[in-house]
Structure formats: structure tokens, C-alpha cells
Design a protein around this motif. Structure first.
Motif, PDB file in Angstrom:
ATOM      1  N   SER A 122      51.227  56.710  12.204  1.00 49.79           N
ATOM      2  CA  SER A 122      51.865  56.623  13.514  1.00 49.79           C
ATOM      3  C   SER A 122      52.536  57.956  13.816  1.00 49.79           C
ATOM      4  N   MET A 123      53.089  58.099  15.035  1.00 47.05           N
ATOM      5  CA  MET A 123      53.793  59.329  15.404  1.00 47.05           C
ATOM      6  C   MET A 123      54.990  59.585  14.505  1.00 47.05           C
ATOM      7  N   MET A 124      55.557  58.538  13.934  1.00 51.24           N
ATOM      8  CA  MET A 124      56.749  58.706  13.105  1.00 51.24           C
ATOM      9  C   MET A 124      56.498  59.573  11.888  1.00 51.24           C
ATOM     10  N   LYS A 125      55.280  59.581  11.375  1.00 57.39           N
ATOM     11  CA  LYS A 125      55.023  60.365  10.168  1.00 57.39           C
ATOM     12  C   LYS A 125      55.307  61.842  10.420  1.00 57.39           C
TER      13      LYS A 125
ATOM     14  N   GLU B 220      41.684  51.096   5.633  1.00 58.52           N
ATOM     15  CA  GLU B 220      40.269  50.924   5.325  1.00 58.52           C
ATOM     16  C   GLU B 220      39.429  50.769   6.590  1.00 58.52           C
ATOM     17  N   ARG B 221      40.050  50.284   7.664  1.00 59.09           N
ATOM     18  CA  ARG B 221      39.336  50.086   8.931  1.00 59.09           C
ATOM     19  C   ARG B 221      40.170  50.692  10.055  1.00 59.09           C
ATOM     20  N   PRO B 222      40.333  52.006  10.080  1.00 54.64           N
ATOM     21  CA  PRO B 222      41.206  52.626  11.084  1.00 54.64           C
ATOM     22  C   PRO B 222      40.690  52.411  12.507  1.00 54.64           C
ATOM     23  N   GLN B 223      41.639  52.263  13.432  1.00 56.62           N
ATOM     24  CA  GLN B 223      41.301  52.075  14.841  1.00 56.62           C
ATOM     25  C   GLN B 223      41.841  53.194  15.726  1.00 56.62           C
ATOM     26  N   THR B 224      42.728  54.005  15.201  1.00 59.26           N
ATOM     27  CA  THR B 224      43.306  55.104  15.972  1.00 59.26           C
ATOM     28  C   THR B 224      43.188  56.398  15.180  1.00 59.26           C
ATOM     29  N   ARG B 225      43.393  57.503  15.865  1.00 58.53           N
ATOM     30  CA  ARG B 225      43.354  58.789  15.166  1.00 58.53           C
ATOM     31  C   ARG B 225      44.488  58.894  14.154  1.00 58.53           C
ATOM     32  N   TRP B 226      45.624  58.247  14.425  1.00 54.43           N
ATOM     33  CA  TRP B 226      46.737  58.279  13.481  1.00 54.43           C
ATOM     34  C   TRP B 226      46.347  57.577  12.180  1.00 54.43           C
ATOM     35  N   GLU B 227      45.700  56.437  12.308  1.00 53.73           N
ATOM     36  CA  GLU B 227      45.274  55.703  11.123  1.00 53.73           C
ATOM     37  C   GLU B 227      44.154  56.433  10.397  1.00 53.73           C
ATOM     38  N   ALA B 228      43.275  57.091  11.139  1.00 56.83           N
ATOM     39  CA  ALA B 228      42.150  57.796  10.517  1.00 56.83           C
ATOM     40  C   ALA B 228      42.621  58.928   9.611  1.00 56.83           C
ATOM     41  N   GLU B 229      43.793  59.498   9.921  1.00 54.20           N
ATOM     42  CA  GLU B 229      44.330  60.567   9.073  1.00 54.20           C
ATOM     43  C   GLU B 229      44.555  60.087   7.641  1.00 54.20           C
ATOM     44  N   PHE B 230      44.733  58.786   7.468  1.00 53.25           N
ATOM     45  CA  PHE B 230      45.039  58.210   6.153  1.00 53.25           C
ATOM     46  C   PHE B 230      43.975  57.193   5.765  1.00 53.25           C
ATOM     47  N   SER B 231      42.730  57.569   5.992  1.00 53.73           N
ATOM     48  CA  SER B 231      41.616  56.688   5.683  1.00 53.73           C
ATOM     49  C   SER B 231      40.525  57.452   4.959  1.00 53.73           C
ATOM     50  N   GLY B 232      40.335  57.125   3.681  1.00 54.58           N
ATOM     51  CA  GLY B 232      39.212  57.699   2.952  1.00 54.58           C
ATOM     52  C   GLY B 232      37.892  57.253   3.538  1.00 54.58           C
TER      53      GLY B 232
ATOM     54  N   LYS C 284      31.532  67.065  10.251  1.00 52.92           N
ATOM     55  CA  LYS C 284      32.718  67.893  10.453  1.00 52.92           C
ATOM     56  C   LYS C 284      33.909  66.989  10.723  1.00 52.92           C
ATOM     57  N   MET C 285      35.101  67.562  10.592  1.00 55.66           N
ATOM     58  CA  MET C 285      36.318  66.766  10.743  1.00 55.66           C
ATOM     59  C   MET C 285      37.436  67.682  11.234  1.00 55.66           C
ATOM     60  N   GLY C 286      37.317  68.085  12.500  1.00 54.54           N
ATOM     61  CA  GLY C 286      38.319  68.927  13.124  1.00 54.54           C
ATOM     62  C   GLY C 286      39.154  68.135  14.105  1.00 54.54           C
ATOM     63  N   VAL C 287      39.933  68.839  14.912  1.00 52.71           N
ATOM     64  CA  VAL C 287      40.786  68.170  15.895  1.00 52.71           C
ATOM     65  C   VAL C 287      39.968  67.316  16.872  1.00 52.71           C
ATOM     66  N   PRO C 288      38.828  67.787  17.398  1.00 51.18           N
ATOM     67  CA  PRO C 288      38.059  66.934  18.324  1.00 51.18           C
ATOM     68  C   PRO C 288      37.562  65.642  17.681  1.00 51.18           C
ATOM     69  N   GLU C 289      37.272  65.688  16.385  1.00 50.73           N
ATOM     70  CA  GLU C 289      36.773  64.492  15.704  1.00 50.73           C
ATOM     71  C   GLU C 289      37.890  63.482  15.426  1.00 50.73           C
ATOM     72  N   LEU C 290      39.134  63.958  15.401  1.00 49.50           N
ATOM     73  CA  LEU C 290      40.269  63.066  15.181  1.00 49.50           C
ATOM     74  C   LEU C 290      40.787  62.618  16.546  1.00 49.50           C
ATOM     75  N   ALA C 291      40.016  61.791  17.182  1.00 48.48           N
ATOM     76  CA  ALA C 291      40.369  61.237  18.491  1.00 48.48           C
ATOM     77  C   ALA C 291      40.048  59.752  18.472  1.00 48.48           C
ATOM     78  N   ASP C 292      40.821  58.982  19.204  1.00 50.34           N
ATOM     79  CA  ASP C 292      40.616  57.534  19.208  1.00 50.34           C
ATOM     80  C   ASP C 292      39.189  57.158  19.566  1.00 50.34           C
ATOM     81  N   GLU C 293      38.631  57.847  20.558  1.00 51.12           N
ATOM     82  CA  GLU C 293      37.286  57.481  21.012  1.00 51.12           C
ATOM     83  C   GLU C 293      36.229  57.762  19.958  1.00 51.12           C
ATOM     84  N   VAL C 294      36.479  58.728  19.086  1.00 51.89           N
ATOM     85  CA  VAL C 294      35.545  59.003  17.990  1.00 51.89           C
ATOM     86  C   VAL C 294      35.730  57.971  16.885  1.00 51.89           C
ATOM     87  N   VAL C 295      36.980  57.728  16.511  1.00 54.30           N
ATOM     88  CA  VAL C 295      37.265  56.754  15.455  1.00 54.30           C
ATOM     89  C   VAL C 295      36.703  55.376  15.816  1.00 54.30           C
ATOM     90  N   GLN C 296      36.729  55.045  17.091  1.00 56.35           N
ATOM     91  CA  GLN C 296      36.308  53.721  17.533  1.00 56.35           C
ATOM     92  C   GLN C 296      34.814  53.613  17.839  1.00 56.35           C
TER      93      GLN C 296
END
Length: 471
Positions: free
Chosen positions: A210-213, A327-339, A351-363
């Protein structure tokens, strides 16, 4: 008082003539630029360079506006530039905002189970601008804060398991140490600064994803500066606040068996030459970088149909698996902590850059469908450098055809302490991170100045970014 507690207390008093808290104060009051090991200076310059880069790339993240408009702007003081912009705020609030942004994408460097530069660089740049400190003071403050972080961290190095975020646990102490050095506090006041900061420390692991991290880093940066300011103004604190059986180390210890009695190594053995920074090439938790890189390398030159993949097994340290909770991330925040996301990105995206860490990509349906195929297997071997990690990782990929690919042991990747980025590689990341905030020439000017930060007459010579915070 219980017999066990009283016995522990007596043991500590019997075997410690001095005080760890006071030893830290003595170190902070005496350390100078000339004391620093010369081999760490390029690493510190890279830390300032990389951290400014990740602040700029994260400047449009939601946490930036939340913190800026809620906390940083309303106070009215104009002590330092906010993220090197033309907007001026109180130095602790500048540190809060820049720290929160620096860690918002998890693109900042890593070491000692946390993210030292996302705390130290924002705190130091803000307070140094207010105080008029020169580059040598800035670098000395960074190393001093880093050394204090490591001196405390080495005494009980398993914090995630108890629910703590080490960045905000140790970051407040490190930022207070840096603030004490910038202010030239005498030993008793420097010790008080770190003791005060112990009551600012915290940060819940349950806020990962989450943003809190990211905000944890900002809280630590601001709290440390406030602690140093309070100490300078005469605020008292426990003389043994760190090593007391009811003090900082015991409060955050997972097994309640921290090292409370060994002598401080500060100024005698330098940690930074051996506990080096890991600079990231991907904006996610570092715990999934090796397996991602290993998978990309293993699949190089192949056009893989993800539907033909039967399963992927990743063997990594138990501490790493503990932190990769989604294990089943739905947001870019969760994807940061998903093997699972890291492996899906390697197989499907490459690849795994800033554009790939987006909700629409994760979903994306193909990404989501791949997650159940990935299994993280914890191993109990640990790296002496940082026990949260295993010494190596490995990836086994099985196809439905029966073919099996093995990565073999993955020990290091570019940016790792044993494989540091070249200046050109760091410049490549820096330019990419500043593409939305700076022109090519502006970016290069800022990069070159940060690469010689210890030679600057003042951090005020770092150019102001006029393209951000214009409202």
C-alpha cells in the motif's frame, strides 16, 4: 520484577561499563569526513544520485499529493526546497515528502533488510540546505547514519517476522544520527538525539502493498530530523534508551534476545565497505529481483507461450518468502511484493520497469492466469551479509511438453553489492527516472553534480526543478 528480568538487568549492568547509547553519541560527535574509508565515497555519491532519481520518477505517485497537501505545505516555514522544487517548506516536512516519494515505487536502494538511502538522503538534503552544510558534511552525515543503522541492526537481524518494517525502525535512528552530525552536536546531545528517535521508530509490515510502505521512509526521515532538533534544543531522553532491557533493541526484537552487551564497533570497524548498497534496476521489492533476472536469462532467445508452461518453482530464502506475501496481486502496490508477479513478468513481458508496474498490467488476464503456476519454496540457508536473503536462488520451469529448464544458482545480478552498476548504467536509470521532470541537459547537469556531492560548497547549488509542484 521477575527473577529472569532482574537477572538479565543485573547481567547487563555487570558487563557494560559504558553505554551503547553514549558510545553512539561519542562516535557522532567525533566522526569527520577525513575518517571515512575512501572506498565508500563512490558508493555514497551513487546513493545520492540514485535516490534523487527515484524521487523524480515517483513525483506523480498518489502519495506525493496526499502528503504534500495534507502535511508538508500547511506549516508555513520555508527552510528547504521540497524535492528540489521551487516550493519551500520546513526541512522536516521536505524530508517527509521526499522520503515517502523515494520509497513509493520501491525503486530505491536496499541494504541491511531495509532502504537506507530513501531515509537518509531526503533528511540530509533538506536539513543541509537549511543549515548551509557543504558536501563533505553531507557525505559524513550519510555514512554516520548508515553506520548507526548497521550497528543497531546487527544486534538482532530478524524484524519482518515480528511485523516490523526495518526501514522505519532503523531509519529514524539513522536520520537522527545524520542530523546530529550536520548540527555538530556534542556527544551527550547526539546520544539524546538517537535516544529520542527511538520513540519515533515503527512501521508495520502489514502495510506492505500500500502507499503506507513508502510513507514509512518519509516518517523516519522527518522523525530523525525532529529528534536531532529536539536534542539540540535541550530535550532529555533515556541515557541507555537503546540497550536498556525495556529499550529500543528489546522492544523490536523478534525473539527478545538482542545483543545488548557487546561493545560498539562504530569508528573501529566500518560497515559500509562490507554491507554495501544494492541499487535496483526494477521498481519492486528486491527479494524478487534475482529470480526475475534468472528467469529472463534462462528464456533469452525463446518465444514462450505462457499457456504451455506447466509450473514454475522458485527456491529462495525463508525471509524473502515471508515478505513476498501477495500470491494473487491485484494492484501495482501488491505486485511489488509478489514473487508470482515477478515470474509472470519475466515469462510474459520480459521486463519489469515502471510501465509494467501498473494496475492495468497486473490485472491483465494472461498475467492473472499465470500466478497459480508459480510456487515459492522457502529454504533455510541464509546469506551472512543479510540473513533475510538466501545465498543463492534458483528457478525451475516445467513445460506441458515435459521439457524442464533450470536456472542454476543465482547469486548476483547487476546492481548487487558484488556487481555494482557502472556510471553509465546508473546514468541510464537516472535519465529514465527524470524524463518527465527534466530535459536531457538538465538531467545531465543534476547527475554530474550529485556524482561529486562531497565537493559541493552547498546543496543549494543543486538546480531547482521548476516543472513540478506548480499549483
Amino acid at each position: 520484577m521477575s527473577v529472569e528480568f532482574e537477572s538479565r538487568t543485573c547481567h547487563i549492568r555487570r558487563h557494560r561499563v559504558g553505554s551503547l547509547t553514549s558510545d553512539i553519541g561519542e562516535f557522532l560527535a567525533s566522526v569527520t569526513y577525513d575518517d571515512l574509508p575512501p572506498e565508500v565515497l563512490p558508493m555514497v555519491r551513487d546513493a545520492f544520485t540514485d535516490t534523487v532519481a527515484v524521487i523524480m520518477v515517483g513525483i506523480d505517485q498518489p502519495v506525493a499529493e496526499v502528503v504534500r497537501k495534507t502535511l508538508a505545505r500547511p506549516l508555513g516555514a520555508a527552510e528547504a526546497r521540497s524535492c528540489l522544487s521551487s516550493e519551500r517548506v520546513a526541512a522536516p516536512e521536505a524530508a517527509l515528502l521526499a522520503g515517502a516519494i523515494a520509497h513509493s515505487l520501491d525503486y530505491d536502494d536496499q541494504s541491511m533488510s531495509g532502504h537506507p538511502s530513501a531515509v537518509l538522503v531526503p533528511a540530509i538534503l533538506a536539513e543541509a540546505e537549511f543549515l548551509g552544510s557543504d558536501g563533505r558534511d553531507v557525505v559524513t552525515a550519510y555514512v554516520a547514519g548508515y553506520e548507526v543503522w548497521c550497528e543497531l541492526w546487527r544486534r538482532d537481524r530478524s524484524y519482518h517476522a515480528k511485523g516490523w518494517h526495518p526501514t522505519s525502525v532503523f531509519g529514524a535512528m539513522a536520520a537522527a544520527a545524520a542530523g546530529a552530525v550536520l548540527r555538530g552536536l556534542p556527544a551527550d546531545r547526539a546520544a539524546a538525539a538517537v535516544a529520542i528517535a527511538g520513540s519515533y521508530a515503527g512501521g508495520l509490515f502489514s502495510n506492505f502493498g500500500s502507499m503506507m510502505k513508502g510513507y514509512h521512509a518519509g516518517l523516519a526521515a522527518r522523525g530523525g530530523l525532529e529528534a536531532a532538533r529536539l536534542a539540540a534544543a535541550g530535550m532529555s531522553a533515556g541515557h541507555d534508551a537503546i540497550e536498556n532491557p525495556q529499550g529500543f533493541l528489546m522492544a523490536y526484537s523478534t525473539q527478545r534476545e538482542p545483543d545488548l552487551t557487546s561493545d560498539s564497533k562504530l569508528g573501529k570497524e566500518w560497515y559500509l565497505p562490507t554491507h554495501k548498497l544494492l541499487i535496483k534496476l526494477h521498481p519492486t521489492c528486491y527479494f524478487l529481483h534475482r529470480s526475475f533476472n534468472g528467469t529472463v536469462a534462462m528464456l533469452a532467445g525463446r518465444d514462450v507461450d505462457p499457456d504451455e508452461v506447466e509450473s514454475v518453482e522458485v527456491r529462495m530464502g525463508r525471509g524473502q518468502v515471508t515478505c513476498l506475501v501477495y500470491e494473487r496481486p491485484q494492484t501495482r502496490w501488491e505486485a511489488e511484493f509478489s514473487g508470482q508477479f515477478g515470474i509472470a513478468a519475466a515469462v510474459i513481458l520480459g521486463k519489469m520497469g515502471v510501465p509494467e508496474l501498473a494496475d492495468e498490467v497486473v490485472q491483465r488476464p494472461d498475467i492473472q492466469a499465470f500466478f497459480p503456476k508459480v510456487r515459492l519454496v522457502p529454504v533455510d540457508e541464509y546469506d551472512e551479509r543479510d540473513p533475510v536473503f538466501s545465498p543463492t536462488e534458483s528457478v525451475t520451469l516445467r513445460f506441458k511438453s515435459g521439457e524442464v529448464l533450470e536456472s542454476g544458482p543465482i547469486a548476483t545480478i547487476p546492481g548487487h553489492a558484488s556487481d555494482p552498476l557502472t556510471t553509465e548504467q546508473l546514468w541510464g536509470k537516472f535519465r529514465e527516472c527524470t524524463a518527465k521532470t527534466h530535459t536531457d541537459s538538465e538531467s545531465r547537469e543534476l547527475f554530474d553534480l550529485l556524482q561529486k556531492v562531497d565537493a559541493l560548497p552547498s546543496v543549494k547549488v543543486l538546480p531547482t526543478c521548476t516543472s513540478i509542484f506548480q499549483d
